[in-house]
Every structure is written in C-alpha cells, then in structure tokens.
Scaffold this motif. Structure first.
Motif, mmCIF file in Angstrom:
data_model
loop_
_atom_site.group_PDB
_atom_site.id
_atom_site.type_symbol
_atom_site.label_atom_id
_atom_site.label_comp_id
_atom_site.label_asym_id
_atom_site.label_seq_id
_atom_site.Cartn_x
_atom_site.Cartn_y
_atom_site.Cartn_z
ATOM 1 N N SER A 12 -4.100 74.056 -58.508
ATOM 2 C CA SER A 12 -3.755 74.761 -59.743
ATOM 3 C C SER A 12 -4.854 75.743 -60.138
ATOM 4 O O SER A 12 -4.567 76.843 -60.638
ATOM 5 N N ALA A 13 -6.104 75.347 -59.928
ATOM 6 C CA ALA A 13 -7.221 76.253 -60.248
ATOM 7 C C ALA A 13 -7.176 77.500 -59.381
ATOM 8 O O ALA A 13 -7.395 78.628 -59.866
ATOM 9 N N ARG A 14 -6.878 77.327 -58.111
ATOM 10 C CA ARG A 14 -6.765 78.491 -57.225
ATOM 11 C C ARG A 14 -5.543 79.335 -57.599
ATOM 12 O O ARG A 14 -5.596 80.572 -57.566
ATOM 13 N N PHE A 15 -4.463 78.672 -57.983
ATOM 14 C CA PHE A 15 -3.252 79.384 -58.391
ATOM 15 C C PHE A 15 -3.534 80.314 -59.568
ATOM 16 O O PHE A 15 -3.209 81.505 -59.535
ATOM 17 N N VAL A 16 -4.151 79.779 -60.617
ATOM 18 C CA VAL A 16 -4.375 80.606 -61.810
ATOM 19 C C VAL A 16 -5.421 81.687 -61.535
ATOM 20 O O VAL A 16 -5.387 82.777 -62.130
ATOM 21 N N GLU A 17 -6.318 81.414 -60.619
ATOM 22 C CA GLU A 17 -7.279 82.447 -60.204
ATOM 23 C C GLU A 17 -6.540 83.638 -59.613
ATOM 24 O O GLU A 17 -6.854 84.798 -59.912
ATOM 25 N N CYS A 18 -5.542 83.365 -58.778
ATOM 26 C CA CYS A 18 -4.733 84.442 -58.188
ATOM 27 C C CYS A 18 -3.954 85.190 -59.269
ATOM 28 O O CYS A 18 -3.826 86.422 -59.220
ATOM 29 N N VAL A 19 -3.409 84.437 -60.239
ATOM 30 C CA VAL A 19 -2.648 85.068 -61.323
ATOM 31 C C VAL A 19 -3.546 86.011 -62.113
ATOM 32 O O VAL A 19 -3.143 87.131 -62.465
ATOM 33 N N ARG A 20 -4.767 85.588 -62.387
ATOM 34 C CA ARG A 20 -5.680 86.422 -63.162
ATOM 35 C C ARG A 20 -6.161 87.638 -62.354
ATOM 36 O O ARG A 20 -6.405 88.708 -62.916
ATOM 37 N N GLN A 21 -6.287 87.480 -61.055
ATOM 38 C CA GLN A 21 -6.782 88.578 -60.215
ATOM 39 C C GLN A 21 -5.685 89.585 -59.869
ATOM 40 O O GLN A 21 -5.957 90.770 -59.707
ATOM 41 N N GLY A 22 -4.455 89.121 -59.744
ATOM 42 C CA GLY A 22 -3.401 89.937 -59.162
ATOM 43 C C GLY A 22 -2.678 90.829 -60.158
ATOM 44 O O GLY A 22 -2.840 90.719 -61.375
ATOM 45 N N ASP A 23 -1.857 91.696 -59.601
ATOM 46 C CA ASP A 23 -0.941 92.514 -60.373
ATOM 47 C C ASP A 23 0.274 91.652 -60.704
ATOM 48 O O ASP A 23 0.992 91.216 -59.802
ATOM 49 N N LEU A 24 0.511 91.388 -61.967
ATOM 50 C CA LEU A 24 1.593 90.481 -62.356
ATOM 51 C C LEU A 24 2.970 91.006 -61.984
ATOM 52 O O LEU A 24 3.931 90.243 -61.917
ATOM 53 N N GLY A 62 16.010 63.642 -70.945
ATOM 54 C CA GLY A 62 16.913 64.396 -71.803
ATOM 55 C C GLY A 62 16.227 65.117 -72.951
ATOM 56 O O GLY A 62 16.695 66.177 -73.380
ATOM 57 N N GLY A 63 15.146 64.570 -73.467
ATOM 58 C CA GLY A 63 14.499 65.187 -74.620
ATOM 59 C C GLY A 63 13.389 66.167 -74.295
ATOM 60 O O GLY A 63 12.740 66.697 -75.205
ATOM 61 N N VAL A 64 13.156 66.412 -73.023
ATOM 62 C CA VAL A 64 12.065 67.313 -72.636
ATOM 63 C C VAL A 64 12.478 68.758 -72.891
ATOM 64 O O VAL A 64 13.548 69.191 -72.455
ATOM 65 N N THR A 65 11.645 69.496 -73.591
ATOM 66 C CA THR A 65 11.939 70.897 -73.888
ATOM 67 C C THR A 65 10.949 71.811 -73.173
ATOM 68 O O THR A 65 9.792 71.448 -72.965
ATOM 69 N N ALA A 66 11.406 72.987 -72.816
ATOM 70 C CA ALA A 66 10.561 73.956 -72.122
ATOM 71 C C ALA A 66 9.733 74.741 -73.133
ATOM 72 O O ALA A 66 10.182 74.974 -74.261
ATOM 73 N N PRO A 67 8.553 75.166 -72.755
ATOM 74 C CA PRO A 67 7.773 76.028 -73.642
ATOM 75 C C PRO A 67 8.429 77.402 -73.743
ATOM 76 O O PRO A 67 9.292 77.753 -72.938
ATOM 77 N N GLU A 68 8.023 78.161 -74.711
ATOM 78 C CA GLU A 68 8.515 79.529 -74.857
ATOM 79 C C GLU A 68 7.738 80.442 -73.915
ATOM 80 O O GLU A 68 6.511 80.356 -73.838
ATOM 81 N N ARG A 69 8.466 81.292 -73.199
ATOM 82 C CA ARG A 69 7.790 82.181 -72.256
ATOM 83 C C ARG A 69 7.023 83.260 -73.006
ATOM 84 O O ARG A 69 7.616 83.999 -73.805
ATOM 85 N N PRO A 70 5.714 83.377 -72.739
ATOM 86 C CA PRO A 70 4.929 84.405 -73.426
ATOM 87 C C PRO A 70 5.048 85.763 -72.728
ATOM 88 O O PRO A 70 5.688 85.873 -71.673
ATOM 89 N N GLU A 71 4.428 86.769 -73.296
ATOM 90 C CA GLU A 71 4.288 88.047 -72.609
ATOM 91 C C GLU A 71 3.459 87.830 -71.343
ATOM 92 O O GLU A 71 2.666 86.872 -71.269
ATOM 93 N N PRO A 72 3.619 88.683 -70.327
ATOM 94 C CA PRO A 72 2.917 88.465 -69.053
ATOM 95 C C PRO A 72 1.420 88.210 -69.192
ATOM 96 O O PRO A 72 0.864 87.348 -68.493
ATOM 97 N N GLU A 73 0.775 88.903 -70.108
ATOM 98 C CA GLU A 73 -0.675 88.743 -70.235
ATOM 99 C C GLU A 73 -1.065 87.365 -70.774
ATOM 100 O O GLU A 73 -2.241 86.975 -70.696
ATOM 101 N N GLY A 74 -0.104 86.605 -71.302
ATOM 102 C CA GLY A 74 -0.416 85.270 -71.804
ATOM 103 C C GLY A 74 -0.075 84.153 -70.840
ATOM 104 O O GLY A 74 -0.312 82.978 -71.144
ATOM 105 N N ALA A 130 1.183 86.830 -52.651
ATOM 106 C CA ALA A 130 1.443 87.936 -53.569
ATOM 107 C C ALA A 130 0.226 88.846 -53.718
ATOM 108 O O ALA A 130 0.382 90.065 -53.901
ATOM 109 N N ILE A 131 -0.959 88.278 -53.638
ATOM 110 C CA ILE A 131 -2.162 89.117 -53.764
ATOM 111 C C ILE A 131 -2.755 89.482 -52.400
ATOM 112 O O ILE A 131 -3.770 90.171 -52.321
ATOM 113 N N GLY A 132 -2.115 89.005 -51.319
ATOM 114 C CA GLY A 132 -2.553 89.364 -49.973
ATOM 115 C C GLY A 132 -3.826 88.700 -49.522
ATOM 116 O O GLY A 132 -4.637 89.303 -48.810
#
Length: 253
Positions: A12-24, A62-74, A130-132
């Motif tokens: 997960s740490a490597r995943f979010v590193e790619c998200v922060r580095q890459g073009d969304l 049954g009671g699990v709810t999804a979070p609200e999707r933020p803008e890409p930068e969030g 995605a980031i090559g």
C-alpha cells in the motif's frame, strides 16, 4: 511464513507513492478504461470496505457504506487514511477471529489479511505500470498468490452443479516450487436460489501434474494469472494460456 499485515503495509505504501508521483489522468495499461485516479479510488474503496468489516468483526456486510469520492487531488490522502484503518483493523484481532467474507470457507481475519495483501500487491503493480516503473514482486508472496487464486477463486464445484470434464489437462509449475495439475471442463447446474441455469468453462486443481506445462518464476505466473504481465511465462500453447486467462478473468471479476 508470510506476514500479511506487513504485506498490506508495504504494498500500500508503494501504491500511494506511485499515485503521488504519477499523472492521475494516465491510463492504467492492465485495467483498460481506467486512469490512475480510478485505480486509486478503487483500492481506497476496497480497503475502506474491508477495514470496516475487520474492525467491527461484522458478520454481515449489509451496513457497510462507501466513502465519498473526493476530487483527484484528494485521492492519495483518502487512500492513506483508509489503508491505515485497514492495517489497524486486521492487526488488533487474532487471525482466527470470525468476520464475514464472500468465501464460505473464509470468515476469518486471517483470510482478510491474506486477500488484502494480494489485492494490494496486484494493484501496486497496476500503479507501477501506469507510471512506467514496474519493480520486482516478492517470490514467496507470489507463490502464495498463485495458490490463493487457484484454490480460493477457481477450484471446486457448487453442491448444486456437476463438473463435466473434457480431454484437456495442464500443469502450472513454479520454478523451484509447487506444481498444480489442471483438469478442464464445464460446470453445469441450476442455482437453487435464483433458479438460473449455469454452464461455464472452468478447471479443477490437483497435485497430480499432467498435460501441457506452463512454467516460470512465481512472480511471473502470479502476474500472468491476474492478467498483468505474460513475460517470464514459458509455454508455447498460446491458445491454452488464453483459455486459462479467460476462466480466471470470469472468476475474479
């Protein structure tokens, strides 16, 4: 023994590193139609969902709810928040603590740890594609990933169905590791609750290798089975490779 909590944390740490580095807005080659921000939202949703189930040891989703999707930068911040909650949730309960899972033979925190470790691994690979910048996959983890995919998602026949074998067999052989025999056929039956008729291709898994051999390092086989990268897999029968991938894709969608 694989520490799946640490696996979730590392991948997960490597995943979010790619998200922060890459073009969304960059496309994700292994997830047609998705961009990097779609991938980030997907894994944030997944980890949020299982974090809630694991934290509260829910017996029904049954009671699990999804979070609200933020803008890409969030998205990166949201992912880190949900990932931290998942890690905390699967850490605070023993592996045999019971909670709901979609696998009738699962229903434990240990199952959630394992499944989410592999989920994070495969989507980390997606983000890197995605980031090559694809990096190595841990071979012990990948070998377990092959086993998990074959036995959790594919092997077995519902009580209400029949497996009708054909003449095709194959072997998935991990270099220096396990070999899994595959026997192909169709699963046919009527779902008792829906009344729907089923007839679809599948295979059963055994410890008796036979037929065409599909071989390679564990990492290569794991990524191929998940439809991420076929390089490193040794087999001249391309039609067989496509048949297996079609079965896996249907079972894991």
């Amino acid at each position: 023994m694989i520490d799946f909590v640490e696996t979730i944390r590392r991948e997960s740490a490597r995943f979010v590193e790619c998200v922060r580095q890459g073009d969304l807005m960059a496309p994700v080659p292994s997830c047609p139609g998705w961009t990097l921000d779609d991938l980030a939202w997907h894994l944030a949703e997944v980890q949020s969902y299982w974090g809630t189930i694991a934290s509260d040891l829910l017996q029904d989703p049954g009671g699990v709810t999804a979070p609200e999707r933020p803008e890409p930068e969030g998205l990166a911040d949201l992912f880190e928040e949900k990932s931290a909650r998942l890690i905390e949730a699967v850490s605070k309960h023993p592996a045999d603590a019971r909670c709901w899972t979609w696998d009738d033979e699962g229903w434990t925190i240990g199952w959630v740890r394992r499944r989410q470790g592999h989920e994070a691994l495969i989507h980390r690979v997606d983000a890197e594609l995605a980031i090559g910048n694809l990096t190595a996959v841990d071979e012990e983890l990948a070998a377990d990933g092959v086993h998990e995919l074959l036995f959790t998602f594919i092997d077995g026949v519902p009580d209400w169905a029949t497996f009708i074998a054909d003449d095709t067999t194959a072997t998935i052989s991990i270099d220096g590791g396990e070999a899994y025999g595959l026997r192909f056929g169709r699963i046919v039956g009527t779902g008792p609750e829906s009344g729907e008729d089923y007839d679809f291709g599948s295979f059963l898994v055994s410890d008796e290798p036979s037929g065409t051999v599909i071989a390679g390092p564990a990492g290569a086989l794991d990524l191929w089975l998940w439809g991420r990268d076929e390089s490193g897999v040794r087999c001249d029968d391309k039609e067989l490779l496509q048949r297996i991938r079609a079965i896996v894709a249907e079972a894991t969608q």
